[in-house]
Motif scaffolding. Sequence first.
Motif, short mmCIF file in Angstrom:
data_model
loop_
_atom_site.label_atom_id
_atom_site.label_comp_id
_atom_site.label_asym_id
_atom_site.label_seq_id
_atom_site.Cartn_x
_atom_site.Cartn_y
_atom_site.Cartn_z
N UNK A 150 0.82 -1.21 0.00
CA UNK A 150 0.00 0.00 0.00
C UNK A 150 0.86 1.26 0.00
N UNK A 151 1.93 1.28 0.80
CA UNK A 151 2.83 2.43 0.81
C UNK A 151 3.46 2.63 -0.56
N UNK A 152 3.92 1.55 -1.19
CA UNK A 152 4.51 1.65 -2.53
C UNK A 152 3.51 2.21 -3.53
N UNK A 153 2.26 1.78 -3.46
CA UNK A 153 1.23 2.27 -4.38
C UNK A 153 0.97 3.76 -4.15
N UNK A 154 0.96 4.19 -2.89
CA UNK A 154 0.72 5.61 -2.59
C UNK A 154 1.90 6.47 -3.02
N UNK A 155 3.12 5.93 -2.90
CA UNK A 155 4.30 6.65 -3.38
C UNK A 155 4.26 6.74 -4.91
N UNK A 156 3.94 5.64 -5.56
CA UNK A 156 3.88 5.62 -7.03
C UNK A 156 2.83 6.59 -7.56
N UNK A 157 1.73 6.75 -6.81
CA UNK A 157 0.66 7.66 -7.22
C UNK A 157 1.00 9.12 -6.90
N UNK A 158 2.12 9.33 -6.21
CA UNK A 158 2.52 10.69 -5.88
C UNK A 158 1.84 11.27 -4.64
N UNK A 159 1.16 10.42 -3.87
CA UNK A 159 0.45 10.90 -2.69
C UNK A 159 1.34 10.92 -1.45
N UNK A 160 2.36 10.09 -1.43
CA UNK A 160 3.35 10.07 -0.36
C UNK A 160 4.74 10.11 -0.99
N UNK A 161 5.71 10.49 -0.19
CA UNK A 161 7.10 10.55 -0.65
C UNK A 161 7.96 9.71 0.28
N UNK A 162 8.82 8.91 -0.32
CA UNK A 162 9.73 8.07 0.46
C UNK A 162 10.97 8.90 0.79
N UNK A 163 11.36 8.87 2.08
CA UNK A 163 12.56 9.57 2.51
C UNK A 163 13.38 8.65 3.39
N UNK A 164 14.70 8.80 3.28
CA UNK A 164 15.60 8.02 4.12
C UNK A 164 15.47 8.53 5.55
N UNK A 165 15.32 7.60 6.50
CA UNK A 165 15.19 7.97 7.90
C UNK A 165 16.50 8.51 8.44
N UNK A 166 17.62 7.85 8.04
CA UNK A 166 18.92 8.25 8.54
C UNK A 166 19.98 7.76 7.57
N UNK A 167 21.05 8.54 7.43
CA UNK A 167 22.17 8.09 6.61
C UNK A 167 22.94 6.97 7.28
N UNK A 168 22.87 6.92 8.60
CA UNK A 168 23.59 5.92 9.39
C UNK A 168 22.63 5.32 10.41
N UNK A 169 21.78 4.35 9.97
CA UNK A 169 20.82 3.76 10.91
C UNK A 169 21.53 3.04 12.05
N UNK A 170 20.88 3.01 13.18
CA UNK A 170 21.44 2.33 14.36
C UNK A 170 21.57 0.83 14.09
N UNK A 171 22.64 0.24 14.57
CA UNK A 171 22.85 -1.21 14.43
C UNK A 171 21.88 -1.93 15.36
N UNK A 172 21.42 -3.07 14.92
CA UNK A 172 20.48 -3.85 15.75
C UNK A 172 21.16 -5.04 16.34
#
Length: 78
Positions: A56-78
């Motif tokens: 659903x998120x991918x479909x909303x991004x493809x439709x231009x209703x949402x925008x995907x953004x990187x949360x962090x350039x250096x995500x915390x290690x798990x």
Amino acid sequence: MQRKSFGKMSCPIARTLECVGEWWSMLIMRDALHGMTRFDEFQHSLGIVPNTLTRRLNALVEAGLLERRRYSDHPAAR
């Protein structure tokens, strides 16, 4: 009964329904408008399984209703 596609109609409301007419999409958009931005926030709020949320998120991004953004350039290690 097969669902009718509104994607090729000239009416902008009909074309919008093609993108957000699926009920998960409406709930995702509601949460986004309330300030949610992270996948885990949407998942927790909606109680939705990850693969459905991803689709659903991918479909909303493809439709231009949402925008995907990187949360962090250096995500915390798990």
